[in-house]
Design a protein around this motif. Structure first.
Motif, short mmCIF file in Angstrom:
data_model
loop_
_atom_site.label_atom_id
_atom_site.label_comp_id
_atom_site.label_asym_id
_atom_site.label_seq_id
_atom_site.Cartn_x
_atom_site.Cartn_y
_atom_site.Cartn_z
N LEU A 56 32.54 49.72 56.26
CA LEU A 56 32.63 49.30 54.86
C LEU A 56 34.08 49.05 54.45
N ARG A 57 34.98 49.92 54.88
CA ARG A 57 36.40 49.71 54.56
C ARG A 57 36.92 48.45 55.22
N ALA A 58 36.48 48.18 56.44
CA ALA A 58 36.95 47.00 57.16
C ALA A 58 36.47 45.72 56.46
N VAL A 59 35.23 45.73 56.00
CA VAL A 59 34.70 44.56 55.28
C VAL A 59 35.49 44.34 54.00
N ALA A 60 35.73 45.44 53.25
CA ALA A 60 36.49 45.34 52.01
C ALA A 60 37.92 44.87 52.28
N ARG A 61 38.51 45.38 53.35
CA ARG A 61 39.88 44.99 53.69
C ARG A 61 39.95 43.50 54.02
N SER A 62 38.95 43.01 54.72
CA SER A 62 38.93 41.59 55.07
C SER A 62 38.83 40.73 53.80
N LEU A 63 38.00 41.15 52.85
CA LEU A 63 37.85 40.40 51.61
C LEU A 63 39.14 40.42 50.79
N LEU A 64 39.72 41.61 50.65
CA LEU A 64 40.88 41.77 49.78
C LEU A 64 42.15 41.18 50.38
N GLN A 65 42.26 41.28 51.71
CA GLN A 65 43.47 40.76 52.34
C GLN A 65 43.45 39.25 52.47
N GLY A 66 42.31 38.65 52.18
CA GLY A 66 42.24 37.20 52.15
C GLY A 66 42.99 36.61 50.97
N MET A 67 43.33 37.49 50.01
CA MET A 67 44.08 37.04 48.85
C MET A 67 45.57 37.07 49.19
N ARG A 68 46.27 35.92 49.11
CA ARG A 68 47.69 35.87 49.46
C ARG A 68 48.54 36.60 48.44
N ASP A 69 49.58 37.28 48.91
CA ASP A 69 50.54 37.89 48.01
C ASP A 69 51.24 36.80 47.19
N GLY A 70 51.48 37.11 45.92
CA GLY A 70 52.29 36.25 45.10
C GLY A 70 51.70 34.90 44.77
N VAL A 71 50.37 34.73 44.91
CA VAL A 71 49.79 33.41 44.73
C VAL A 71 49.72 33.02 43.26
N ILE A 72 49.66 33.97 42.34
CA ILE A 72 49.51 33.56 40.94
C ILE A 72 50.84 33.08 40.37
N ARG A 73 50.74 32.22 39.39
CA ARG A 73 51.90 31.54 38.82
C ARG A 73 52.93 32.51 38.26
N GLU A 74 52.46 33.58 37.62
CA GLU A 74 53.38 34.51 36.97
C GLU A 74 54.34 35.17 37.95
N GLU B 57 52.41 42.34 43.48
CA GLU B 57 52.23 40.94 43.87
C GLU B 57 50.84 40.69 44.45
N HIS B 58 50.23 41.70 45.02
CA HIS B 58 48.90 41.51 45.61
C HIS B 58 47.86 41.92 44.57
N ILE B 59 47.44 40.95 43.76
CA ILE B 59 46.64 41.23 42.57
C ILE B 59 45.29 41.86 42.93
N ALA B 60 44.70 41.47 44.05
CA ALA B 60 43.39 42.00 44.41
C ALA B 60 43.42 43.52 44.59
N THR B 61 44.44 44.04 45.28
CA THR B 61 44.51 45.49 45.46
C THR B 61 44.91 46.20 44.17
N VAL B 62 45.70 45.52 43.32
CA VAL B 62 46.02 46.10 42.02
C VAL B 62 44.74 46.28 41.20
N GLN B 63 43.86 45.30 41.24
CA GLN B 63 42.61 45.40 40.48
C GLN B 63 41.74 46.55 40.98
N ILE B 64 41.71 46.75 42.29
CA ILE B 64 40.96 47.90 42.84
C ILE B 64 41.58 49.20 42.35
N GLY B 65 42.91 49.26 42.35
CA GLY B 65 43.59 50.46 41.87
C GLY B 65 43.31 50.73 40.40
N LEU B 66 43.35 49.69 39.57
CA LEU B 66 43.07 49.87 38.15
C LEU B 66 41.64 50.36 37.92
N ALA B 67 40.70 49.83 38.69
CA ALA B 67 39.32 50.28 38.57
C ALA B 67 39.18 51.74 38.99
#
Length: 309
Positions: free
Chosen positions: A266-284, A40-50
């Motif tokens: 660096l991890r804290a900055v990344a966490r702040s950016l990625l956690q700004g994305m709400r879970d489940g926000v995409i339509r699918e 549901e949290h697409i931003a962290t999924v994208q980091i994982g896929l990369a």
């Protein structure tokens, strides 16, 4: 990722991947599963896929397979230029997200169809490395290794950057559930625990190394590949992805090793950016919850009585 920014991917790559029907179909996993929660949290999924895509280049079969068969590498008269084809890279990203979200959230028929499509693609990909070693994308052992990199990377990104990460037994549920994806794609003896996945990757170390395709394919996120104004963000994400890797992979890739205080910043900055994305926000995701609940998906994209975060 906001729903609006996801729209180009949706229009081009989700045309035949429906999430809103049939009513009551939970798909392979369902809304109470660890797989749904993680994806549901697409931003962290994208980091994982990369992270998975990057570490896969350390397996010579995967590296040469990707180098010789991917459209993402720009070629002139059949000869790689060392640059990426940006349109092909965008297409690859769209197809990848379509597959992983289709398997995770789609109704059973969709999950089965996208898996059949990928298996058919694997059946067509084979060749011989320059050292004479043959490779096949449909090799069950190679698929097991490929699955392990994916399960490991998704869990690692989730643990480090999800706003409310699963821990302990709940995270183990993810590995047990997600093994189905590896099996459906043709892998054998798929590990079903975090320890099993970690052990498989550690045991594969004698097979791994940096080959020329590793060098060519390793760095689509490398900041120097992008316009000056976005390079700081890409530089951060490039390091964040590598920082997820086990230390043996970081040594092979020559990942910069910063002092612990700098790593934490660096991890804290990344966490702040990625956690700004709400879970489940995409339509699918909303459509999938509504499908299982058996309630109609409203045209506004809002679903009453469905958890979206």
């Amino acid at each position: 990722m906001a729903d609006k920014s996801f729209q180009p991917i949706r229009q081009q790559f989700f045309k035949n991947v429906r999430f809103d029907e049939p009513a009551g179909d939970p798909g392979w996993f369902g809304p109470g599963s660890a797989v749904w929660y993680l994806h549901e949290h697409i931003a962290t999924v994208q980091i994982g896929l990369a992270a998975a895509a990057m570490i896969e280049t350390l397996h010579p079969d995967m590296a040469w397979m990707g180098y010789e068969h991917t459209r993402a590498v720009e070629r002139v008269d059949g000869i790689p230029t060392g640059r990426f084809d940006q349109e092909a890279m965008a297409s690859r990203t769209g197809h990848t997200l379509s597959f992983f979200l289709g398997v995770a959230f789609g109704p059973s028929a969709v999950a089965e169809r996208v898996s059949r499509t990928v298996r058919a693609m694997h059946d067509r990909v084979e060749g011989v490395r320059p050292d004479g070693h043959p490779y096949r994308a449909s090799d069950p052992e190679l698929l097991r290794w490929n699955y392990a990199t994916m399960a490991w990377a998704l869990a690692a990104a989730h643990e480090r950057y999800h706003p409310r990460p699963m821990r302990g037994e709940r995270l183990e549920e993810f590995f047990r559930e997600y093994a189905r994806m590896g099996i459906e794609l043709g892998a054998t003896d798929v590990p079903t625990s975090k320890a099993g996945v970690d052990q498989l990757l550690a045991d594969s170390l004698p097979l791994l190394g940096v080959t020329m395709p590793t060098v060519e394919l390793l760095n689509p996120l490398a900041p120097w590949r992008h316009p000056l104004w976005v390079r700081p963000v890409y530089a951060l994400m490039f390091w964040v992805v590598q920082d997820l890797h086990p230390m043996w992979a970081q040594r092979l890739m020559n990942t910069p090793q910063y002092w612990r205080p700098k790593k934490m910043v660096l991890r804290a900055v990344a966490r702040s950016l990625l956690q700004g994305m709400r879970d489940g926000v995409i339509r699918e995701v909303k459509q999938s919850h509504a499908r299982v609940a058996g309630s109609p998906t409203m045209s506004t994209g809002k679903v009453q009585g469905v958890r979206a975060g």
